[in-house]
Design an enzyme around this catalytic site. Structure first.
Site, PDB file in Angstrom:
ATOM      1  N   ASP A 174       0.876  -1.166   0.000  1.00  0.00           N
ATOM      2  CA  ASP A 174       0.000   0.000   0.000  1.00  0.00           C
ATOM      3  C   ASP A 174       0.919   1.223   0.000  1.00  0.00           C
ATOM      4  O   ASP A 174       1.967   1.225   0.651  1.00  0.00           O
ATOM      5  CB  ASP A 174      -0.881  -0.008   1.252  1.00  0.00           C
ATOM      6  CG  ASP A 174      -1.758   1.225   1.333  1.00  0.00           C
ATOM      7  OD1 ASP A 174      -2.521   1.458   0.386  1.00  0.00           O
ATOM      8  OD2 ASP A 174      -1.664   1.955   2.333  1.00  0.00           O
ATOM      9  N   LYS A 175       0.558   2.263  -0.742  1.00  0.00           N
ATOM     10  CA  LYS A 175       1.458   3.414  -0.867  1.00  0.00           C
ATOM     11  C   LYS A 175       1.479   4.281   0.389  1.00  0.00           C
ATOM     12  O   LYS A 175       2.501   4.449   1.047  1.00  0.00           O
ATOM     13  CB  LYS A 175       1.074   4.291  -2.065  1.00  0.00           C
ATOM     14  CG  LYS A 175       1.999   5.511  -2.238  1.00  0.00           C
ATOM     15  CD  LYS A 175       1.545   6.428  -3.355  1.00  0.00           C
ATOM     16  CE  LYS A 175       0.412   7.343  -2.904  1.00  0.00           C
ATOM     17  NZ  LYS A 175       0.853   8.407  -1.959  1.00  0.00           N
TER      18      LYS A 175
END
Length: 690
Positions: A371-372
């Site tokens: 996930d960024k």
């Protein structure tokens, strides 16, 4: 299948102390007590073994020395040998009975059979009911002593695996200083209640989770997060029990105590992981069960064959030797010890393994999905660019913007003020502050009306944006303009800052042959910018939280083994869908149900630590299983006497020594894992060097 260390409750007959059952492979409570009990029992039995062996006429004949004259000398070995059988053999005898009652015959029953047959045969020889050659008192004594020695070493190894839990508990101070009005009262941390205010002096540990109400300090949180650098904590921020205020004192209001603290949560995770089952453990249990029947069958066949060839005395000796040497102690120890050490080493590096299956699966992962926001990036806006428009320089534009934003609580305002502070700029005082939603802020700075805002601010004044704004917009950045007395003097570029460790993490994963994928709810322009910067292979952009699990499934449908790395909040469905769910940056939130592995720190390189630990522990499991199982398969036929036709007969005492030696080898092999440094930087560096 019940394992060896499950049966050490047998020592209650020797020392009736309150002690809960182990309840499986990971029940390590009380191993410290067992070490002391086995150590004491071993030394007592060793002392008794000296006269048993010394007064045994077969042993005296073997070495060629005379025994004292008198009838009493003949009964020293039987009498003391009986004491050794009943007392020293009690852990094995009661363990064997327990296995019969549970209908799960195993290693304790094999030992019990071996020493019981030797005991009965020896008494038969002493009473002249059986042949004199079956006088096994000296071998029975050596067998009990050697088995107790093996158990002592094994229990000491198992007890050492609880050091992670012990060291976590030791992080809490012995005393807490509670503020009561004008007085400071010293009390046990266990007596604190939520709402109490405690003083944490420089160099001291925080006694309970709480919020700082006065002061600021650089906190050493390495024992919880695995990150070696100190973190500055100030008024209004939370601190965790066990962390250390390194440079100044604090006043902390207690927000959680006892089992509700982060430290207690971490202890529970480590304990649960050591107790959880796994595929490798089930293989070991099945192998141990089969090995029991293999040993028993071999013993029966040995007895029948030796009786048929006309040597019943040899049949008894060979049968006892088979029962002794076939005990699958090492097999029962092979997996639990490796897993316990592995989870301890992980916890020391800020990697909390909730599910052993997750740790086992990491070695086969070929795709890591990050996930960024909050994982590869810091999850908070940061000023990444300042572009002056007029003749003012960057520092002046940033200082004016920071002055105007100083009284705002907006995250973008905090980012601007923080950027000015980091650069050491002199930020002037502002007056007449006002804020307008969707437009921006306005304040008077040294007589100049300064405004900071987005596109609506420019529209309000009919101003054009800075020339560089178009390029920044294509990169997905947040753009704010600074306006002084109605004129645009510069633009600020804000973005979610990439963690410096993320590049090393991605490079190391590539070096390990793993594909790196990023998923984010941000626009594609933002995602592509981050992906290009880090060298990420594939990007899923504009994905809503509820759709992230579907993207994980999409990768799995392509035949990929996926590890999902997220913050454990809106990523919960995706973490659950992945083959391995890893919650990163969890900090104090260690009870994330959807993740198999929890990274207490926020360093994405910790994923490499998990992968390295998975490979290392799997290698040790395989080595131990091959050694333990292979040893028995080779040694049992030798003990049965298959080489007797060429003159080689394995003595029973040598069989007992080999049996204990195999257990020691397995225990020592597992200890090698303790040398593995699982700090994120070390793991990443090792993988990059390969």
């Amino acid at each position: 299948m019940t394992t060896l260390h499950d049966h050490h409750e047998a020592l209650r007959t020797d020392q009736q102390e309150g002690h809960s059952g182990h309840g499986g492979h990971g029940g390590h409570a009380g191993h410290g007590d067992h070490v002391a009990q086995f150590r004491r029992l071993f030394w007592i039995m060793l002392a008794l073994a000296v006269p048993v062996v010394g007064f045994n006429d077969m042993f005296a004949d073997l070495l060629g020395y005379p025994l004292p004259q008198g009838e009493w000398a003949l009964w020293v070995s039987p009498f003391l040998g009986t004491v050794m059988y009943v007392w020293g053999g009690s852990p094995f005898l009661t363990g064997g009975v327990s296995e019969i009652r549970s209908r799960q015959p195993g290693m304790m029953l094999l030992i019990a059979l071996g020493i019981t047959v030797a005991f009965i045969a020896s008494w038969g020889a002493s009473l002249q009911v059986l042949d004199h050659g079956l006088n096994f008192w000296w071998e029975l004594a050596l067998l009990v002593v050697i088995m107790l020695l093996g158990h002592w070493i094994e229990m000491r190894s198992l007890a050492q695996t609880t050091s992670a839990l012990d060291s976590l508990a030791a992080l809490l101070p012995d005393e807490a200083e509670k503020v009561e009005g004008e007085d400071v009262v010293t009390l046990d941390p266990a007596d604190l209640v939520v709402g109490d205010v405690v003083i944490v002096r420089p160099g001291a540990s925080v006694p309970a989770d709480g919020e700082i109400v006065d002061g600021s300090a650089s906190m050493d949180e390495s024992m919880v997060t695995g990150e070696s650098t100190t973190v500055r904590r100030t008024t209004g921020e939370n601190v965790v029990a066990g962390t250390v205020a390194t440079d100044s004192g604090l006043r902390v209001q207690v927000t959680a105590i006892g089992d509700d603290t982060a430290l207690a949560g971490i202890q529970k995770l480590v304990s649960d992981a050591q107790g959880s089952s796994s595929r490798a453990q089930r293989i070991a249990d099945t192998a141990a069960a089969w090995l029991f029947w293999f040993a028993l069958g071999a013993a029966v066949i040995t007895a029948l064959v030796w009786v048929m060839v006309g040597t019943p005395d040899s049949a008894v000796v060979r049968t006892i030797t088979v029962l002794v040497i076939a005990c699958p102690h090492a097999l029962g120890l092979a997996i639990p010890l490796v897993v316990s050490i592995a989870t301890e080493r992980a916890a020391r590096g800020g990697v909390l393994v909730k599910d052993r299956l997750a740790l086992e699966s990491m070695r086969s992962i070929d795709t890591v999905l990050f996930d960024k926001t909050g994982t590869l990036t810091k999850g908070e806006p940061t000023v990444t660019g300042v572009a002056p428009v007029t003749d003012r320089d960057r520092d002046e534009v940033l200082a004016l913007a920071a002055a105007a934003e100083a009284d705002s609580e907006h995250p973008l305002a905090r980012a601007i003020v923080g950027a000015a502070r980091e650069r050491g700029l002199d930020v002037p005082a502002a007056a007449d502050f006002s804020s307008s939603p969707a437009v921006g802020v306005r304040a008077s700075v040294d007589g100049t009306v300064t405004e900071v805002g987005g596109p609506y601010l420019l529209e309000k004044h009919g101003l054009d944006e800075a020339p560089i704004a178009a390029n920044w917009r294509d990169e997905g950045a947040i753009i704010l303009h600074v306006v002084a007395d109605g004129e645009v003097i510069g633009a600020l570029r804000l973005a979610d800052e990439i963690r410096s460790e993320s590049r090393d993490a991605v490079d190391a994963l590539h070096a390990a042959g793993t594909q790196v994928v990023m998923i984010t709810g941000d626009a594609r322009a933002v995602a592509e910018t981050v992906a290009a910067d880090l060298g990420i292979d594939r990007v899923f952009a504009g994905v809503r939280p509820q759709d992230k699990a579907a993207k994980v499934a999409e990768l799995q449908d392509e035949g990929r083994r996926v590890a999902m790395v997220g913050d454990g909040v809106n990523d919960a469905p995706a973490l659950a869908q992945a083959d391995v769910g890893i919650a990163i940056g969890a900090g104090t939130d260690v009870a994330i149900a959807s993740a198999g592995v929890v990274l207490a720190g926020s360093d994405p390189r910790s994923v490499l630590s998990v992968i390295e630990l998975s490979h290392a522990s799997y290698r040790k499991m395989k080595q131990n299983l091959w050694w333990a199982g292979g040893y028995n398969l080779i040694s049992v036929p030798l003990a049965a006497g298959v080489l007797a036709p060429i003159g080689f007969v394995l003595p029973m005492s040598v069989g007992a020594i080999l049996m204990s030696a195999s257990t020691v080898v397995v225990a020592l092999n597992a200890q090698v894992l303790r040398r593995l440094d699982l700090t994120p930087a070390k793991s990443t560096a090792r993988i990059l060097e390969r």
